[in-house]
Design a protein around this motif. Structure first.
Motif: not given
Lengths: 118, 769
Positions: B672-683, B706-711
Motif C-alpha cells: 500500500f502506498d500513499y503520497t501527499l503533496h501540499r503545495v503552497g501559493e504560487k505567484r 494525493m495519490n495512492a496505490q495498492i499492489t
C-alpha cells in the motif's frame, strides 16, 4: 676457459629472473570478524608505503594486497597488521595491541561476524 | 669434451632449478559443466610446508618438486580429495559437497531510496521498487514519490510533466542515461517522456554541482538513469496499464543470454490515448490524444576474466500528440500559415505581430510529432591484475526530428548530436587516492524553424577533465574536479567542481560542495509552451552567439547534513540541506507582460535558494514514513523589477507512507502506498494588461494533491495494481486563458499552477518470467 665464462654468465642470467614486481598480488590470512575489522585491516595495510590496494574478505579472512615489491615486503605489512591488533599466520598481535581493538571486534573469543548488530 | 659437458651442465642446472615447474589448475564444485570455481580452497602437498589458496575464480598455481606426488585439495563443506601428481601439469578438479545442507538464503532488505553516508556528493539512489510505488508511465512521472524533485505540468495542453531541482527547471539539471547526456537540446521539453518507466533499473539523483566527468552543463544537479540490463532483467516481462482517461500502455521485455559473454534484450513500449477528455468544459482537450511506439535493442558483452564489458544500444521512437480544441480535425482544420499578413520574422523585426485575419469558423489545434533515433556504444576495460585501474569509452549518436504546429505557429526542429567520452581511472600511490581523467568531444547540429525564421546552428566542443578523489572510509572524503573546454559559441572556459564529506560522529555525514556550470540556452526548445499562446515572441539581442544571447553561467554552493538514527529500535534518518545557485549570466524568460514573452540576458542578479528538511522513519515493522518540507526563494531581476519566479510555490510539504504485508514463500504480498503533496501559493505572472475577463489573481491558492496505490503480488511472476491520482480532485479552473477566442491576443495556455485532470483511477498488471 671460454665455456667456463659462458657458463658463469649463463648462470648469473638465470638468477636475475627474480625481478621485483611493481604490482605484486598476494593474499594472506588475517584474523578478524566484522566490517569494522575490515576497515581497520585495510587502513593498516594501505598505510604501509608501497601498498597500492588492500581488500579483506570477511567470511574467508583473506587479505588481498597489491604492492610494489621495490618498496615493501609481506613481513612489513604483517607487522603493521599485528600493530593494530590483528593476528596473521606468522605473526601474532601482542596482548596490548589486541586489547586496542573495539570490544565488538574481539575475534579471538568469538570468530563469527556479528556486524549486523552494530 | 668433458669441459663442454661441464659447461653445459652448469648452464642447464640453474635453468632447472629456477624453471617454472608448477602444477596449475582450477578447483570447482563437482557436477555441472560450467560450475563456479571455489575461491579460498586449500591446495597443498602432502607432508610438506607448501600450500596455496585458490583465488576468486578457483584457480591456483603451486610449485612442483619431484619429491611430492600427493596433492591434497580441501575446502570447508566439501570432501577433501588427494590427487596423484607425478609431473607438472594443469589439473581441473571438482570437489563434492560433503553433506549437502538445505540452502539458506539471507537477504538484506534494501531501502528503496538509498542515501550514502560516505560519498562526498549528496546523492540518493532510487531503485526500481520505489519506482513501482506510483506506477509511472515514464521517467518524467518517476519522481512523484521523491522529495528531492518537484514535478509540475509544463503547460495547459500537452500534459507533459516538467521536473525541477533546487527550484530550477530541467534545463539546469543534467539528465544522463547511463552517464551519457540525454534530455537536452531539442528533446528538452518532452525527452523525459521518451524513457518508459519499465525500462528504468534505478535513478541516481545528485543535488548541487555534479561531476566534471559528464560535462560542463549541469548547474543545479544531475539525474542519471540506469536502464535494465539484458543479463539481469527477467527473460520475459509484460506490463499492461490502462486509466480512466483512456490512456493505454503496453510494455514488453525479452532478454536472452546467448553465451557465456553475450546477452541481448529487446524492449518494446507502446502507449495510446484515443479518448477525447474535456472534463472542465472549456472546449479544449485536458490531455493530448497520443500515440507512441518506442523500441530499444541492447547488447551486453561481459568477459570477467579478461576485464572487458560492453554495451551497445539502438533505439527508435515515434511519438505523436494532438492537442487543442475538442472538435479539431488535423486533416481539415489546420490554419494555413500563408493566411498571415506577414511572416513572424517581419513581425519580430517590427516589434508587433499582426494576427491573421480569420473567420469565426476556425478551430484551434496543434500537433507535435517526434521521431528519434539513438544509438550508443560503451566499452569498459578493467585491468585484470589491477582492480583499481580501468578504461572507459562511450560514444553516442542521436537524431531527433520534431515537426509541430500550434494554431497558426509552426515549430520544426531537427537535432543531430554526437557525443564521445574517453575515461581513464587509476590511483596515486594507493586506493585512497584515485583519479579520473579523460577527453570529451561533442557535436550538436540544430536545424530549427520558428514559423518562417531559420535559427539553425552548429555547436562543437572539445574538452579535457581531471578529477581527484580522496577517500578513507573514516572521517573525510573529497572530490575535486576540473575541466577545460573549448566550444565554438561558449569560448574556452574552465569548470571547477568540488565536494567534501566529513563524518563528525557515527551515522552523521556533513557535506559541502561548490561548482560552476555553463550552457547555451535553447530558448524555443526549452519553452515550447509559449507557442500555444497569443503572446508575441521577443528576443532582446545582446550580440551573443546563440539566438543573439550570451550563454548561461552559474555557480552552485551547497551544504547538507545527514544523520541516521535508531529510535525505539527502528531505523530512521534525518537530512537537512541548503543550496544556492547564483547566476552570473542567465537567459531570462520574462512572462510578466501577458501580451508577450521576452528573452534577454540577465542584468543584475538572479539567485535560487533552496532549503529542505527530510525525515524518514520506520513507524512499525514494514510501515515507513517519509516526510519533507521544502522552501524556495528564487529571485530574478526582470525588466519590471526583482520578482520571485512565477508559478513556483515557496513552501511545499511532502509525505509518503508505505506499508507491505510480510511476503510469503512464493513472494505473494500486499503493498500500500500513499503520497501527499501540499503545495503552497504560487505567484502568477502579471496579467493586469489583459481585459478584466482574462485577468488572474496575483497568487494561486494552496492545494493538496494525493495519490495512492495498492499492489497485490500473487507470486514472483504475477502482480496486479490499482491506484488513484489526484484523489482530492483539485483542478485549476481556467488552464486555457481566452479559450473563447483561441486565435485572439489573450489566448494563453502557459499559466498552469495546479492539476488540470481531476481524480483519476488506473490499473495494471506485471508478468515476470
Amino acid at each position: 676457459m671460454k665455456t667456463t665464462i659462458l657458463s658463469i654468465v649463463m648462470s648469473l642470467f638465470t638468477v636475475v629472473i627474480f625481478a621485483q614486481d611493481k604490482n605484486k598480488k598476494m593474499t594472506f590470512d588475517v584474523n578478524g570478524k566484522c566490517g569494522m575489522c575490515k576497515e581497520r585491516i585495510e587502513e593498516a595495510a594501505l598505510n604501509v608505503k608501497g601498498v597500492k590496494y588492500a581488500s579483506w574478505d570477511i567470511p574467508t579472512h583473506q587479505l588481498a594486497v597489491i604492492m610494489d615489491e621495490r618498496k615493501t615486503d609481506p613481513m612489513k605489512i604483517k607487522t603493521a597488521l599485528v600493530a593494530v591488533g590483528h593476528d596473521t599466520k606468522e605473526l601474532k598481535a601482542t596482548e596490548e595491541a589486541y586489547e586496542s581493538v573495539h570490544p565488538c571486534c574481539r575475534y579471538r573469543e568469538d570468530n563469527s561476524d556479528d556486524g549486523a548488530d552494530h | 669434451m668433458k669441459k663442454i659437458i661441464i659447461a653445459f651442465a652448469f648452464t642447464i642446472l640453474p635453468w632447472l632449478a629456477f624453471s617454472q615447474e608448477k602444477v596449475e589448475g582450477t578447483v570447482v564444485e563437482a557436477g555441472g559443466a560450467n560450475a563456479l570455481g571455489l575461491a579460498g580452497a586449500n591446495v597443498y602437498w602432502m607432508d610438506s610446508q607448501i600450500g596455496v589458496v585458490t583465488n576468486i575464480d578457483g584457480k591456483f598455481s603451486i610449485p612442483y618438486k619431484k619429491e611430492y606426488n600427493k596433492l591434497i585439495i580441501s575446502y570447508v563443506g566439501y570432501e577433501s580429495d588427494t590427487l596423484t601428481v607425478n609431473t607438472p601439469k594443469v589439473v581441473k578438479h571438482g570437489l563434492k559437497p560433503s553433506n549437502e545442507l538445505d540452502e539458506v538464503v539471507v537477504q538484506q532488505e534494501r531501502d528503496n531510496i538509498q542515501k550514502t553516508y560516505f560519498s562526498p556528493q549528496n546523492t540518493v539512489t532510487v531503485n526500481s521498487a520505489e519506482l513501482l510505488k506510483a506506477a509511472c508511465c515514464n521517467l518524467a512521472e518517476s519522481f512523484e514519490t521523491n522529495p528531492a524533485i518537484d514535478v509540475n505540468l509544463s503547460d495547459g495542453l500537452t500534459g507533459t510533466k516538467q521536473i525541477q531541482m533546487l527550484g530550477l527547471t530541467s534545463p539546469y539539471l543534467m539528465i544522463t542515461q547511463e552517464n551519457i547526456p540525454m534530455v537536452r537540446g531539442a528533446s528538452q521539453a518532452y525527452g523525459l517522456t521518451f524513457t518508459p518507466g519499465t525500462w528504468i533499473e534505478s535513478i541516481q539523483i545528485t543535488k548541487g554541482a555534479g561531476s566534471v566527468v559528464n560535462g560542463y552543463e549541469s548547474i543545479s544537479g544531475q539525474i542519471n538513469t540506469e536502464l535494465v540490463k539484458p543479463l539481469t532483467d527477467s527473460s520475459v516481462f509484460i506490463n499492461g496499464y490502462g486509466n480512466q482517461n483512456g490512456r493505454y500502455e503496453l510494455n514488453t521485455h525479452f532478454n536472452k543470454k546467448l553465451s557465456e559473454k553475450w546477452s541481448t534484450g529487446l524492449y518494446i513500449h507502446g502507449n495510446k490515448r484515443t479518448q477525447k477528455e474535456d472534463d472542465n468544459g472549456d472546449g479544449f482537450l485536458d490531455a493530448p490524444l497520443a500515440d507512441q511506439i518506442n523500441v530499444m535493442n541492447r547488447w551486453q558483452y561481459q568477459d570477467a576474466e579478461k576485464g572487458w564489458v560492453s554495451f551497445f544500444n539502438v533505439r527508435f521512437l515515434n511519438d505523436e500528440k494532438q492537442v487543442g480544441q475538442v472538435g479539431f480535425n488535423p486533416d481539415t482544420d489546420r490554419v494555413d500559415n500563408n493566411r498571415r499578413m506577414f511572416s513572424q520574422a517581419e513581425a519580430l523585426a517590427s516589434g508587433e505581430a499582426e494576427l491573421p485575419i480569420l473567420s469565426e469558423a476556425e478551430v484551434w489545434g496543434s500537433e507535435i510529432n517526434t521521431r528519434r533515433f539513438d544509438t550508443s556504444l560503451k566499452l569498459g576495460y578493467v585491468f585484470p591484475e589491477l582492480p583499481f585501474q580501468s578504461f572507459g569509452f562511450q560514444t553516442a549518436y542521436s537524431l531527433h526530428k520534431q515537426d509541430s504546429y500550434f494554431g497558426y505557429r509552426t515549430y520544426d526542429i531537427d537535432h543531430e548530436s554526437i557525443y564521445t567520452n574517453l575515461l581513464f581511472n587509476s590511483i596515486i600511490g594507493d586506493t585512497r587516492n584515485k583519479f579520473k581523467t579523460g577527453l570529451t568531444f561533442a557535436y550538436d547540429g540544430y536545424d530549427e524553424m520558428v514559423t518562417a525564421t531559420d535559427y539553425s546552428r552548429e555547436d562543437r566542443s572539445v574538452g579535457a577533465f581531471f578529477e581527484y578523489s580522496y577517500e578513507n572510509l573514516e572521517k573525510v572524503s573529497l572530490t575535486a574536479g576540473l575541466r577545460v573546454d573549448n566550444h565554438n559559441r561558449l569560448g574556452t572556459f574552465v569548470t571547477p567542481r568540488f565536494h567534501i564529506r566529513y563524518t563528525p560522529w557515527e551515522k552523521g555525514s556533513l557535506r559541502g560542495s561548490f561548482g560552476r556550470g555553463k550552457r547555451a540556452a535553447n530558448i524555443f526548445a526549452e519553452n515550447q509552451q509559449l507557442f500555444a499562446s497569443g503572446r508575441e515572441i521577443k528576443i532582446l539581442n545582446s550580440g551573443g552567439d546563440v539566438y543573439g544571447l550570451d550563454p548561461e553561467d552559474a555557480w552552485n554552493y551547497g551544504v547538507s547534513f545527514l544523520q541516521g538514527f535508531n529510535f525505539l529500535n527502528r531505523k530512521g534518518d534525518f537530512t537537512v540541506d541548503y543550496y544556492i545557485t547564483d547566476f552570473k549570466n542567465q537567459v531570462v524568460v520574462d512572462w510578466e507582460n501577458s501580451q508577450e514573452v521576452l528573452f534577454y540576458n540577465l542584468e543584475g542578479s538572479s539567485t535560487a535558494k533552496s532549503f529542505q528538511v527530510e525525515v524518514n522513519y520506520e513507524l512499525l515493522p514494514r510501515l515507513n514514513i517519509r516526510t519533507a518540507y521544502k522552501n524556495y526563494d528564487i529571485t530574478t531581476d526582470y525588466q519590471s523589477g526583482s520578482l520571485q519566479k512565477p508559478l513556483q510555490a515557496q513552501h511545499l510539504f511532502f509525505a509518503n507512507l508505505e506499508y507491505q504485508t510480510k511476503a510469503k514463500d512464493n513472494g505473494s504480498q500486499w503493498k500500500f502506498d500513499y503520497t501527499l503533496h501540499r503545495v503552497g501559493e504560487k505567484r502568477l505572472p502579471d496579467t493586469s494588461s489583459n481585459p478584466i475577463a482574462y485577468q488572474l489573481a496575483a497568487t494561486s491558492s494552496p492545494y493538496d494533491q494525493m495519490n495512492a496505490q495498492i499492489t497485490k503480488v500473487f507470486s514472483n511472476t504475477f502482480e496486479v495494481y490499482v491506484g488513484g491520482e489526484n484523489l482530492s480532485n483539485v483542478q485549476q479552473d481556467n488552464p486555457v486563458l481566452g479559450a473563447d477566442d483561441p486565435f485572439g491576443p489573450n489566448f494563453d495556455t502557459t499559466i498552469i499552477y495546479a492539476p488540470i485532470m481531476g481524480r483519476m483511477f488506473y490499473g495494471g498488471f506485471r508478468i515476470k518470467i
